[in-house]
Design an enzyme around this catalytic site. Structure first.
Site, short mmCIF file in Angstrom:
data_model
loop_
_atom_site.label_atom_id
_atom_site.label_comp_id
_atom_site.label_asym_id
_atom_site.label_seq_id
_atom_site.Cartn_x
_atom_site.Cartn_y
_atom_site.Cartn_z
N HIS A 20 8.41 11.19 -2.20
CA HIS A 20 8.55 10.94 -3.63
C HIS A 20 7.28 10.28 -4.17
O HIS A 20 6.79 9.32 -3.59
CB HIS A 20 9.76 10.05 -3.89
CG HIS A 20 10.06 9.85 -5.32
ND1 HIS A 20 10.57 8.68 -5.80
CD2 HIS A 20 9.92 10.66 -6.40
CE1 HIS A 20 10.74 8.78 -7.11
NE2 HIS A 20 10.35 9.97 -7.49
N ASP A 28 -8.09 26.43 -9.06
CA ASP A 28 -8.86 27.67 -9.10
C ASP A 28 -9.87 27.65 -7.96
O ASP A 28 -10.01 26.65 -7.26
CB ASP A 28 -9.52 27.87 -10.47
CG ASP A 28 -10.53 26.79 -10.85
OD1 ASP A 28 -11.27 26.29 -9.97
OD2 ASP A 28 -10.61 26.44 -12.04
N HIS A 90 -11.37 16.62 -17.78
CA HIS A 90 -11.62 17.34 -16.53
C HIS A 90 -12.18 16.38 -15.47
O HIS A 90 -11.83 16.48 -14.29
CB HIS A 90 -12.57 18.51 -16.78
CG HIS A 90 -12.75 19.39 -15.59
ND1 HIS A 90 -11.72 20.05 -14.97
CD2 HIS A 90 -13.86 19.73 -14.90
CE1 HIS A 90 -12.18 20.75 -13.96
NE2 HIS A 90 -13.49 20.57 -13.89
N TYR A 112 -10.65 25.83 -15.60
CA TYR A 112 -9.67 24.75 -15.77
C TYR A 112 -8.24 25.15 -15.38
O TYR A 112 -7.28 24.55 -15.85
CB TYR A 112 -9.69 24.19 -17.19
CG TYR A 112 -11.03 23.63 -17.60
CD1 TYR A 112 -11.51 22.45 -17.05
CD2 TYR A 112 -11.82 24.30 -18.53
CE1 TYR A 112 -12.74 21.94 -17.41
CE2 TYR A 112 -13.06 23.79 -18.90
CZ TYR A 112 -13.51 22.62 -18.34
OH TYR A 112 -14.73 22.11 -18.70
N ALA A 113 -8.10 26.13 -14.52
CA ALA A 113 -6.77 26.52 -14.01
C ALA A 113 -6.45 25.64 -12.80
O ALA A 113 -6.40 26.10 -11.66
CB ALA A 113 -6.73 28.00 -13.66
N ASN A 114 -6.27 24.36 -13.08
CA ASN A 114 -6.03 23.36 -12.04
C ASN A 114 -4.92 22.43 -12.51
O ASN A 114 -4.94 21.96 -13.64
CB ASN A 114 -7.29 22.52 -11.80
CG ASN A 114 -8.50 23.38 -11.55
OD1 ASN A 114 -8.57 24.10 -10.57
ND2 ASN A 114 -9.47 23.32 -12.45
#
Length: 123
Positions: A20, A28, A90, A112-114
């Site tokens: 937890h 990316d 970012h 920015y596909a993170n």
């Protein structure tokens, strides 16, 4: 052999170790990942597998209670995340990677596909 679900043994093991509030990320193929953070590299070629393909495979396997994305993340990436989302710069997202248990590297080439995910509990 497993009958269903994730097949990658490193990914299965990493997910099983999560507790937890532990954090982990889906990234990316260009995101710089700190040296000490475990990388589960699923990238084959540019674009394969996509961020969406990886996230869709993960959703039935993990409990998530929050996520962090960068300000520049495309709307389609935000829409794929089914939890409360914190938006940071970012640079802040990259700094938070240092605390992740692991990062899953995809073949995604969208900037920015993170996403950093915070683990929840199933009870």
């Amino acid at each position: 052999m497993k009958k269903s679900g994730l097949l990658n043994p490193d990914l299965c093991y990493a997910i099983a170790r999560l507790g937890h509030t532990d954090t982990w990320a889906v990234a990316d193929c260009g995101l710089p990942i700190p040296e000490h953070v475990e990388i589960i590299d699923l990238a084959l070629v540019f674009g394969i597998p996509t961020f969406e393909q990886v996230l869709n495979a993960l959703k039935p396997e993990v409990v998530v209670e929050g996520a962090v994305i960068a300000e520049g993340a495309p709307e389609r990436i935000r829409e794929m995340v089914d939890t409360d989302v914190e938006v940071v710069t970012h640079e802040e997202l990259k700094a938070q990677l240092a605390e992740c248990a692991f990062v899953i590297r995809t073949g995604e080439t969208t900037a920015y596909a993170n996403v950093i995910f915070k683990s929840g509990v199933a009870f």
